[in-house]
Design an enzyme around this catalytic site. Structure first.
Site, PDB file in Angstrom:
ATOM      1  N   HIS A 143       2.189 -13.855   8.734  1.00  0.00           N
ATOM      2  CA  HIS A 143       2.015 -13.208   7.483  1.00  0.00           C
ATOM      3  C   HIS A 143       1.431 -11.970   7.807  1.00  0.00           C
ATOM      4  CE1 HIS A 143      -0.577 -12.588   3.728  1.00  0.00           C
ATOM      5  NE2 HIS A 143       0.299 -13.256   3.320  1.00  0.00           N
ATOM      6  N   ASP A 220      -4.043 -18.931  12.221  1.00  0.00           N
ATOM      7  CA  ASP A 220      -4.027 -18.513  10.802  1.00  0.00           C
ATOM      8  C   ASP A 220      -3.836 -19.880  10.127  1.00  0.00           C
ATOM      9  OD1 ASP A 220      -3.400 -18.052   8.378  1.00  0.00           O
ATOM     10  OD2 ASP A 220      -2.364 -16.110   8.818  1.00  0.00           O
ATOM     11  N   GLN A 223      -1.997 -21.929   5.568  1.00  0.00           N
ATOM     12  CA  GLN A 223      -1.069 -22.766   5.119  1.00  0.00           C
ATOM     13  C   GLN A 223      -1.101 -24.079   5.634  1.00  0.00           C
ATOM     14  OE1 GLN A 223       0.882 -22.200   2.633  1.00  0.00           O
ATOM     15  NE2 GLN A 223       0.586 -20.081   2.395  1.00  0.00           N
ATOM     16  N   LYS A 246      -6.060 -21.972  -1.262  1.00  0.00           N
ATOM     17  CA  LYS A 246      -4.974 -22.848  -1.061  1.00  0.00           C
ATOM     18  C   LYS A 246      -5.432 -24.444  -0.769  1.00  0.00           C
ATOM     19  CE  LYS A 246      -2.798 -18.766   1.078  1.00  0.00           C
ATOM     20  NZ  LYS A 246      -1.862 -18.093   0.270  1.00  0.00           N
ATOM     21  N   CYS A 384       5.049 -11.678   1.917  1.00  0.00           N
ATOM     22  CA  CYS A 384       4.244 -10.744   3.117  1.00  0.00           C
ATOM     23  C   CYS A 384       4.601 -11.422   4.394  1.00  0.00           C
ATOM     24  CB  CYS A 384       2.754 -11.131   2.739  1.00  0.00           C
ATOM     25  SG  CYS A 384       2.027 -10.782   1.030  1.00  0.00           S
TER      26      CYS A 384
HETATM   27  N1  C6P Z   1      -0.179 -16.248   1.612  1.00  0.00           N
HETATM   28  C1  C6P Z   1       1.683 -16.725  -0.077  1.00  0.00           C
HETATM   29  O1  C6P Z   1       2.258 -16.767  -1.156  1.00  0.00           O
HETATM   30  P1  C6P Z   1      -5.475 -14.741   1.508  1.00  0.00           P
HETATM   31  O2  C6P Z   1      -4.768 -13.720   0.709  1.00  0.00           O
HETATM   32  O3  C6P Z   1      -6.763 -14.275   2.607  1.00  0.00           O
HETATM   33  O4  C6P Z   1      -6.072 -15.830   0.947  1.00  0.00           O
HETATM   34  O5  C6P Z   1      -4.277 -15.475   2.569  1.00  0.00           O
HETATM   35  C2  C6P Z   1      -3.455 -14.687   3.387  1.00  0.00           C
HETATM   36  C3  C6P Z   1      -2.369 -15.490   4.195  1.00  0.00           C
HETATM   37  C4  C6P Z   1      -2.468 -15.439   5.431  1.00  0.00           C
HETATM   38  N2  C6P Z   1      -1.845 -16.371   6.272  1.00  0.00           N
HETATM   39  C5  C6P Z   1      -0.929 -17.125   5.692  1.00  0.00           C
HETATM   40  C6  C6P Z   1       0.044 -17.838   6.619  1.00  0.00           C
HETATM   41  C7  C6P Z   1      -0.668 -16.903   4.252  1.00  0.00           C
HETATM   42  O6  C6P Z   1       0.211 -17.666   3.763  1.00  0.00           O
HETATM   43  C8  C6P Z   1      -1.466 -16.293   3.427  1.00  0.00           C
HETATM   44  C9  C6P Z   1      -1.313 -15.903   2.105  1.00  0.00           C
HETATM   45  C10 C6P Z   1       0.283 -16.442   0.206  1.00  0.00           C
HETATM   46  O7  C6P Z   1       2.424 -16.982   1.144  1.00  0.00           O
HETATM   47  C11 C6P Z   1       0.151 -15.022  -0.421  1.00  0.00           C
HETATM   48  S1  C6P Z   1       0.913 -13.507   0.320  1.00  0.00           S
END
Ligand code: C6P
Length: 427
Positions: A143, A220, A223, A246, A384
């Protein structure tokens, strides 16, 4: 088997186990008030859980009750409300510790989300240590939140990125990874689960290989945290980042886990209240862990409600949750496989409930728009993960992502709607 046959005889895919999982999901649905919403006059089918999950009533009520009866600032007041707020806030830290099996609550830092957690490590750990010639290993499926902070760090320090490639199924090339680890490597930062493909990466092996060279690893976990068990001691992970939203919790709160020895050796990320021990114009001394990294008034209500979200998920149990989401993924994969011109992007052997796909000649945004008219929420775009899209030679996918409250009925509606998309486009 074609989809219409399955539709005519849906029981073909229903073992006793999956019927049980379906009725469980129907019960869990009742815990989520938003799932009774209508969109364009149709019942909401929410399949955008990788972007954010919906919130159960207990999370909504805990957050609202906090403001009704406990609201005060934490770690600052001697009065009763402040102590109640502090106790509730710190209780979540312990719940997070148990959820991820960290050694101590001091290793749990509350941040705004995954993105802030990774930026914290990049700036606090990396900026003070890395220099020109050093290398940070990431992967092509990251991401942007696990790419851009490292790019910024590289600009600041002269370090550079090495990128682990993937195969056509969307699995990391571990041989390539092993070859790129060396004396220049200073950190490995990879995703536990890909948000665009659903791939569950072999993170234990990745960590073992890095540790054989004394290189720390950041995962990370955005997910992973709501979909598979996450165990810091079993993984021997150095840093782990995730977002509360999430995990059925509120937005604006997340967690950085770090091994105490590493966190203790790192300078603060931000300066301000709560992260200090004493301040004078001659010099400031910093607080101990975890407060050293929690400058300013935190998202107290969000942290308290995150505790309720953790209670909700752990009451259900990860084994039950995994079995259910896996059944949904298998069912959906089987059904969409028969749709002409549909290509699943991400066919790893180990996957969570994420189904990314393209339809020849139809832009994912058009798929998303037509599905929305049916009340079905999916995400379309690059998710992203622009370098990953480029790797597959596409600019976007349509992505359905499952959570515990989704049912096979939701999958049926998704598949029917995809057929309608093809009809609209005259396919
Ligand atoms: N992915 C998706 O629709 P934040 O925004 O900080 O809570 O998470 C960012 C982020 C970082 N790593 C991974 C693997 C992610 O999936 C995400 C967030 C969302 O896939 C929003 S782009």
């Amino acid at each position: 088997m074609i989809w219409s046959e399955l539709q005519a005889n849906p029981k073909q895919l229903q073992s006793d186990e999956t019927i049980e999982s379906e009725s469980q999901a129907l019960r869990w649905r009742e815990d989520f008030p938003i799932l009774h919403t209508q969109v364009h006059g149709k019942p909401l089918i929410y399949l955008d859980n990788a972007a954010t999950t919906q919130k159960p009533l207990n999370v909504i009520e805990v957050e609202s009750n906090y403001y009704r009866s406990d609201n005060a600032n934490v770690h600052r007041g001697i009065h009763t409300l402040s102590q109640r707020a502090t106790d509730a806030f710190e209780a979540t830290r312990v719940k997070v510790q148990h959820l991820i099996n960290a050694t101590s609550p001091n290793e749990i830092i509350f941040v705004r989300g995954t993105t802030e957690a990774i930026n914290l490590v990049a700036q606090s750990y990396g900026r003070t240590r890395f220099k020109a010639g050093d290398e940070i290993i990431i992967s092509i499926m990251e991401h942007h939140s696990n790419i851009v902070p490292w790019q910024m760090l590289c600009e600041q320090t002269g370090a550079s990125l090495r990128i682990i490639s993937i195969n056509d199924a969307g699995e990391l090339d571990l041989d390539a990874y092993e070859r790129m680890i060396g004396s220049h490597t200073k950190l490995v930062a990879v995703t536990h689960v890909s948000n665009a493909l659903g791939t569950i990466n072999p993170v234990k092996t990745i960590i073992e290989l890095a540790h054989a060279h004394q290189i720390p690893v950041l995962l990370d976990g955005a997910q992973a945290i709501a979909h598979i068990p996450v165990d810091m001691q079993m993984l021997d992970c150095d840093f782990y980042a995730f977002s509360g939203h999430k995990l059925y919790g509120p937005t604006g709160v997340g967690v950085l886990y770090g091994k105490a020895a590493l966190l203790n050796a790192m300078p603060p990320y931000q300066g301000g209240g709560d992260m200090i021990r004493s301040v004078s114009f001659e010099g400031t001394t910093y607080n101990t862990l975890p407060y050293k990294f929690e400058a300013g008034t935190p998202n107290i209500a969000g942290v308290v409600a995150l505790g309720a979200a953790i209670d909700y998920v752990t009451n259900i149990g990860f084994n039950t949750l995994i079995a259910h989401e896996h059944a949904l993924l298998n069912y959906a994969t089987l059904l969409v496989d028969d749709i002409p011109d549909l290509h699943i992007i991400g066919n790893a052997r180990e996957k969570t409930g994420i189904l990314s796909f393209t339809l020849d000649g139809i832009h994912p945004h058009d798929i998303g728009t037509i599905l929305d008219r049916q009340g079905i929420a999916i995400r379309t775009g690059h998710h992203c993960t622009m370098p990953l899209m480029e790797n597959f030679g596409i600019s976007a996918t349509a992505r359905a992502s499952f959570a515990l409250y989704n049912t096979k009925g939701d999958v049926d509606k998704l598949v029917t709607a995809i057929h309608q998309v093809r009809e609209v486009f005259g396919e």
